[in-house]
Design a protein around this motif. Sequence first.
Motif, PDB file in Angstrom:
ATOM      1  N   SER A 282      -2.292  75.357 -18.034  1.00 10.82           N
ATOM      2  CA  SER A 282      -0.837  75.379 -18.221  1.00 10.82           C
ATOM      3  C   SER A 282      -0.254  73.975 -18.321  1.00 10.82           C
ATOM      4  O   SER A 282       0.835  73.793 -18.874  1.00 10.82           O
ATOM      5  CB  SER A 282      -0.169  76.131 -17.070  1.00 10.82           C
ATOM      6  OG  SER A 282      -0.467  75.524 -15.822  1.00 10.82           O
TER       7      SER A 282
ATOM      8  N   PRO B 271      -5.028  72.355 -14.663  1.00  9.83           N
ATOM      9  CA  PRO B 271      -4.674  73.703 -15.127  1.00  9.83           C
ATOM     10  C   PRO B 271      -4.417  73.717 -16.638  1.00  9.83           C
ATOM     11  O   PRO B 271      -3.822  72.779 -17.185  1.00  9.83           O
ATOM     12  CB  PRO B 271      -3.393  74.014 -14.352  1.00  9.83           C
ATOM     13  CG  PRO B 271      -3.357  73.050 -13.215  1.00  9.83           C
ATOM     14  CD  PRO B 271      -4.057  71.815 -13.700  1.00  9.83           C
TER      15      PRO B 271
ATOM     16  N   ASP C  95      -8.689  79.507 -14.734  1.00 12.22           N
ATOM     17  CA  ASP C  95      -7.601  78.921 -15.508  1.00 12.22           C
ATOM     18  C   ASP C  95      -7.555  77.400 -15.398  1.00 12.22           C
ATOM     19  O   ASP C  95      -6.572  76.783 -15.811  1.00 12.22           O
ATOM     20  CB  ASP C  95      -6.260  79.496 -15.047  1.00 12.22           C
ATOM     21  CG  ASP C  95      -6.145  80.979 -15.373  1.00 12.22           C
ATOM     22  OD1 ASP C  95      -6.752  81.419 -16.375  1.00 12.22           O
ATOM     23  OD2 ASP C  95      -5.439  81.699 -14.631  1.00 12.22           O
ATOM     24  N   THR C  96      -8.599  76.811 -14.848  1.00  7.19           N
ATOM     25  CA  THR C  96      -8.660  75.356 -14.691  1.00  7.19           C
ATOM     26  C   THR C  96      -9.610  74.753 -15.716  1.00  7.19           C
ATOM     27  O   THR C  96     -10.791  75.115 -15.777  1.00  7.19           O
ATOM     28  CB  THR C  96      -9.122  74.971 -13.274  1.00  7.19           C
ATOM     29  OG1 THR C  96      -8.182  75.473 -12.320  1.00  7.19           O
ATOM     30  CG2 THR C  96      -9.223  73.453 -13.125  1.00  7.19           C
TER      31      THR C  96
END
Length: 212
Positions: free
Chosen positions: A146, A144, A131-132
Amino acid sequence: MSEQLPGGTELSPDEVEALHTRWSSCWTPSRVAQQLAGIGTPWYVAAGWALDLFRGRQTRAHGDIEIAIPAASFPEVRDRFPGFVLDAVANGRIWEDAAPQVLGAVHQTWVRDPATGNYLLDVFREPHDGDTWIFRRDERIRLPYSEIVHHTQDGIPYLAPELVLLFKAGHPRPKDRADFDASVPHMTSTQRETLAALLARTHPGHPWLTDL
């Protein structure tokens, strides 16, 4: 890796220029979001369109539309384009209607309408570690997903403006400088500081640093 791939056609500068005219009917961010609605992998609108989404309106004409995805998620994204043709592009070569192993090996894929021959969407496969997100020009820069994927009010994902401008800073054209000038006033102090720090790290002495 693309140099080791079989097939493909080497393009002359004139042929590359001719291909650019086939982007006249490219999709809008909203159309791309419809095509990818409900998909599980992170994705985002990149480049100039991302800055327009950040500013909340289209500020100039765009010759194409680019999105980026984690490289490992390409098969999931590829399956969202039944009925379209996927051409792989790398280092001045093109693989029309590319085989899966070619699509999985190159950074850039163009989605083509078989009825008109026009290109609709440019898909980038980006390096990542789970997720990086990893900046493909400097693997030391890792963030990230996110944190780097923002969304418009109607849910269209786009790359954070400081990272869009970091990409544009590598080989800035007049439109990239114009995008920088138009975007920086809308960025938060934290976004400007982040961009300045990343530019100082990747492009020491870059002229944009003075303006930041």
